[in-house]
Design a protein around this motif. Structure first.
Motif, mmCIF file in Angstrom:
data_model
loop_
_atom_site.group_PDB
_atom_site.id
_atom_site.type_symbol
_atom_site.label_atom_id
_atom_site.label_comp_id
_atom_site.label_asym_id
_atom_site.label_seq_id
_atom_site.Cartn_x
_atom_site.Cartn_y
_atom_site.Cartn_z
ATOM 1 N N HIS A 101 -25.959 30.712 -78.295
ATOM 2 C CA HIS A 101 -24.495 30.604 -78.265
ATOM 3 C C HIS A 101 -24.019 30.984 -76.860
ATOM 4 C CE1 HIS A 101 -24.316 30.220 -82.628
ATOM 5 N NE2 HIS A 101 -25.272 31.152 -82.650
ATOM 6 N N PHE A 102 -23.262 30.092 -76.243
ATOM 7 C CA PHE A 102 -22.795 30.288 -74.867
ATOM 8 C C PHE A 102 -21.302 30.618 -74.895
ATOM 9 C CE2 PHE A 102 -21.516 28.875 -70.621
ATOM 10 C CZ PHE A 102 -22.575 29.319 -69.835
ATOM 11 N N LEU A 103 -20.894 31.602 -74.113
ATOM 12 C CA LEU A 103 -19.497 32.041 -74.157
ATOM 13 C C LEU A 103 -18.943 32.233 -72.744
ATOM 14 C CD1 LEU A 103 -17.071 33.159 -75.869
ATOM 15 C CD2 LEU A 103 -18.144 35.414 -75.654
ATOM 16 N N VAL A 104 -17.770 31.663 -72.513
ATOM 17 C CA VAL A 104 -17.106 31.884 -71.225
ATOM 18 C C VAL A 104 -15.865 32.744 -71.463
ATOM 19 C CG1 VAL A 104 -15.937 30.797 -69.258
ATOM 20 C CG2 VAL A 104 -17.940 29.688 -70.295
ATOM 21 N N ALA A 105 -15.793 33.855 -70.733
ATOM 22 C CA ALA A 105 -14.598 34.713 -70.758
ATOM 23 C C ALA A 105 -13.847 34.444 -69.463
ATOM 24 C CB ALA A 105 -14.995 36.180 -70.854
ATOM 25 N N ALA A 106 -12.552 34.147 -69.571
ATOM 26 C CA ALA A 106 -11.792 33.839 -68.354
ATOM 27 C C ALA A 106 -10.406 34.445 -68.449
ATOM 28 C CB ALA A 106 -11.696 32.322 -68.178
ATOM 29 N N GLY A 107 -9.827 34.682 -67.278
ATOM 30 C CA GLY A 107 -8.483 35.250 -67.229
ATOM 31 C C GLY A 107 -8.291 35.976 -65.912
ATOM 32 N N PRO A 108 -7.112 36.574 -65.744
ATOM 33 C CA PRO A 108 -6.818 37.216 -64.456
ATOM 34 C C PRO A 108 -7.618 38.499 -64.244
ATOM 35 C CG PRO A 108 -5.088 37.690 -66.044
ATOM 36 C CD PRO A 108 -6.020 36.734 -66.723
ATOM 37 N N ILE A 333 -20.053 22.777 -66.320
ATOM 38 C CA ILE A 333 -20.933 23.737 -67.021
ATOM 39 C C ILE A 333 -21.539 23.052 -68.244
ATOM 40 C CG2 ILE A 333 -20.927 25.829 -68.484
ATOM 41 C CD1 ILE A 333 -18.826 26.981 -66.476
ATOM 42 N N GLU A 334 -20.727 22.308 -68.963
ATOM 43 C CA GLU A 334 -21.236 21.599 -70.150
ATOM 44 C C GLU A 334 -22.338 20.616 -69.763
ATOM 45 O OE1 GLU A 334 -21.225 22.131 -73.316
ATOM 46 O OE2 GLU A 334 -20.067 23.873 -72.687
ATOM 47 N N ARG A 335 -22.141 19.959 -68.618
ATOM 48 C CA ARG A 335 -23.170 18.992 -68.189
ATOM 49 C C ARG A 335 -24.467 19.700 -67.824
ATOM 50 N NH1 ARG A 335 -19.988 15.172 -64.172
ATOM 51 N NH2 ARG A 335 -22.012 14.226 -63.866
ATOM 52 N N ILE A 336 -24.367 20.833 -67.149
ATOM 53 C CA ILE A 336 -25.574 21.609 -66.803
ATOM 54 C C ILE A 336 -26.261 22.090 -68.084
ATOM 55 C CG2 ILE A 336 -26.434 23.759 -65.746
ATOM 56 C CD1 ILE A 336 -25.672 21.905 -63.574
ATOM 57 N N ARG A 337 -25.457 22.554 -69.051
ATOM 58 C CA ARG A 337 -26.052 23.036 -70.309
ATOM 59 C C ARG A 337 -26.806 21.925 -71.022
ATOM 60 N NH1 ARG A 337 -22.915 25.417 -74.461
ATOM 61 N NH2 ARG A 337 -24.948 26.141 -75.126
ATOM 62 N N ALA A 338 -26.248 20.736 -70.985
ATOM 63 C CA ALA A 338 -26.915 19.597 -71.644
ATOM 64 C C ALA A 338 -28.253 19.303 -70.958
ATOM 65 C CB ALA A 338 -26.001 18.379 -71.611
ATOM 66 N N VAL A 339 -28.260 19.364 -69.631
ATOM 67 C CA VAL A 339 -29.507 19.092 -68.886
ATOM 68 C C VAL A 339 -30.539 20.171 -69.202
ATOM 69 C CG1 VAL A 339 -30.533 18.988 -66.574
ATOM 70 C CG2 VAL A 339 -28.347 17.856 -67.023
ATOM 71 N N VAL A 340 -30.098 21.448 -69.224
ATOM 72 C CA VAL A 340 -31.028 22.554 -69.508
ATOM 73 C C VAL A 340 -31.620 22.396 -70.909
ATOM 74 C CG1 VAL A 340 -31.192 25.062 -69.848
ATOM 75 C CG2 VAL A 340 -29.956 24.161 -67.886
ATOM 76 N N ARG A 341 -30.764 22.066 -71.876
ATOM 77 C CA ARG A 341 -31.241 21.874 -73.267
ATOM 78 C C ARG A 341 -32.272 20.767 -73.315
ATOM 79 N NH1 ARG A 341 -25.914 22.861 -75.226
ATOM 80 N NH2 ARG A 341 -25.400 20.677 -74.982
ATOM 81 N N GLU A 342 -31.989 19.672 -72.615
ATOM 82 C CA GLU A 342 -32.869 18.512 -72.626
ATOM 83 C C GLU A 342 -34.218 18.854 -71.979
ATOM 84 O OE1 GLU A 342 -32.202 14.542 -70.399
ATOM 85 O OE2 GLU A 342 -30.423 14.990 -71.607
#
Ligand code: PEP
Ligand code: MN
Length: 344
Positions: A101-108, A333-342
């Motif tokens: 499970h991948f999670l991005v936390a973002a904000g100021p 990031i989603e594209r990199i994750r797809a490549v890593v999974r593959e």
């Protein structure tokens, strides 16, 4: 020390054995999950335990000494990846990190006003962030710099959380606010400067909430894992580790982001690993390449500073990206994750 129970041992024999071991002093036996056999990790002062005598016990198949000075955060004691569950209470989104499970936390960097934090929260959520970060209590190097809005900032984070559904990640600097954080915060951040504040680590561990532990600017990976053990000691908390750059001789960046810490931590520990490329580099235009590299290196998530007007930010504007840049980054990031999974 790890003990592997013999397949011939009955549950009653194991119970007697564990009671006997725990009666010898300040040792706790924790059953290790994810193993086919019954395996226990002994944590605490194991100096008084005679490994040879244990080996002769018919209920025990093997005794393994663990030389690392960290135990609870180590893979020996927990071979499968830990998944940390966040939020899910009172209308807050339920999100996970670790074990795929991948999670991005973002904000100021800092909460500045209701309008500011709400707008940024809405923007980053639309782009796919799962958690809102924002400092209410700020650890500033200079006592003359903006110190954060304190409890008022926490209230503003709560408003943004209620309106967007995003769980809150924010830094606790002092034991004085433990009960406020217990009530209002989904993931309690222990900042880099407090990574070795052992009293704070123990206290926060007692709350049983997820904790994001940031690596100290001059701390080794081993020291970070020992700090995680302080939090895990009370047996309730879940810890997420965060690489956020270390201090080196290099001056071209604010810190040197140690991306090799990601595979090292993943090898040694079962805890999820996040990377903060904002503090790790100190410059907004370096955030994207290092966020993508961290994703490719196997991080379980990212912590990213986003500000709608970086030039006017009260803290860390130079390393904050705009919501528009964040949106593009999330797609890559989603594209990199797809490549890593593959590829794996
Ligand atoms: C932060 O995340 O706001 C922060 C101060 O980070 P660090 O403790 O890594 O410097
Ligand atoms: Mn910051």
């Amino acid at each position: 020390m790890i003990i592997v129970i013999s397949e011939r041992a009955t549950d009653a024999e194991v119970e007697v054995l564990i009671k006997d071991i725990e009666a010898r002093g300040s040792v706790k036996a924790k059953e290790i999950v994810g193993e086919e056999k019954r395996v226990f990790g002994l944590v605490g002062d194991v100096a008084g335990i005679d490994a040879e005598a244990l080996r002769r016990n018919g209920a025990i198949e093997n005794v393994i000494r663990v030389s690392e000075p960290y135990k609870l955060s180590g893979r020996h004691f927990h071979p499968v990846d830990s998944v940390v569950e966040i939020g899910g209470m009172g209308g807050t989104d339920s999100v996970r990190i670790g074990g795929g499970h991948f999670l991005v936390a973002a904000g100021p960097c800092s909460v500045e006003s209701e309008e500011q934090v709400l707008k940024i929260a809405q923007d980053v959520k639309r782009s796919g962030a799962g958690m809102l970060r924002g400092g209410a209590f700020k650890p500033r190097s200079s006592p003359y710099s903006f110190q954060g809005l304190g409890l008022d900032g926490l209230d503003l984070l709560k408003i943004a959380s209620r309106k967007t559904g995003m769980p809150i990640l924010t830094e606790l600097m002092s034991e004085a606010y433990l009960s406020d954080f217990e009530r209002d915060v989904d993931v309690i951040q222990i900042g880099a400067r407090n990574m070795q504040n052992f009293t704070l680590l123990r206290e926060v561990g007692r709350l049983g909430k997820p904790v994001l532990l940031k690596r100290g600017p001059s701390s080794t990976i081993e020291e970070m894992l020992m700090a995680a053990d302080y939090v895990l000691m009370a047996g309730k908390a879940q810890v997420i580790l965060c690489e956020r750059g270390i201090r080196t001789f290099e001056t071209a960046t604010r810190n040197t982001l140690d991306l090799s810490a990601v595979p090292v931590l993943k090898k040694r520990s079962h805890l999820p690993v996040m990377v903060d490329p904002s503090h790790g580099t100190g410059y907004w235009d370096l955030v994207e390449p290092m966020a993508l590299a961290a994703t490719a290196a196997g991080a379980d998530g990212l912590v990213i500073e986003v500000h709608d007007q970086p030039a006017c930010a009260l803290c860390d504007g130079q390393q904050s990206i705009t919501p528009m840049i964040f949106d593009g980054l999330m797609r890559r990031i989603e594209r990199i994750r797809a490549v890593v999974r593959e590829a794996s």
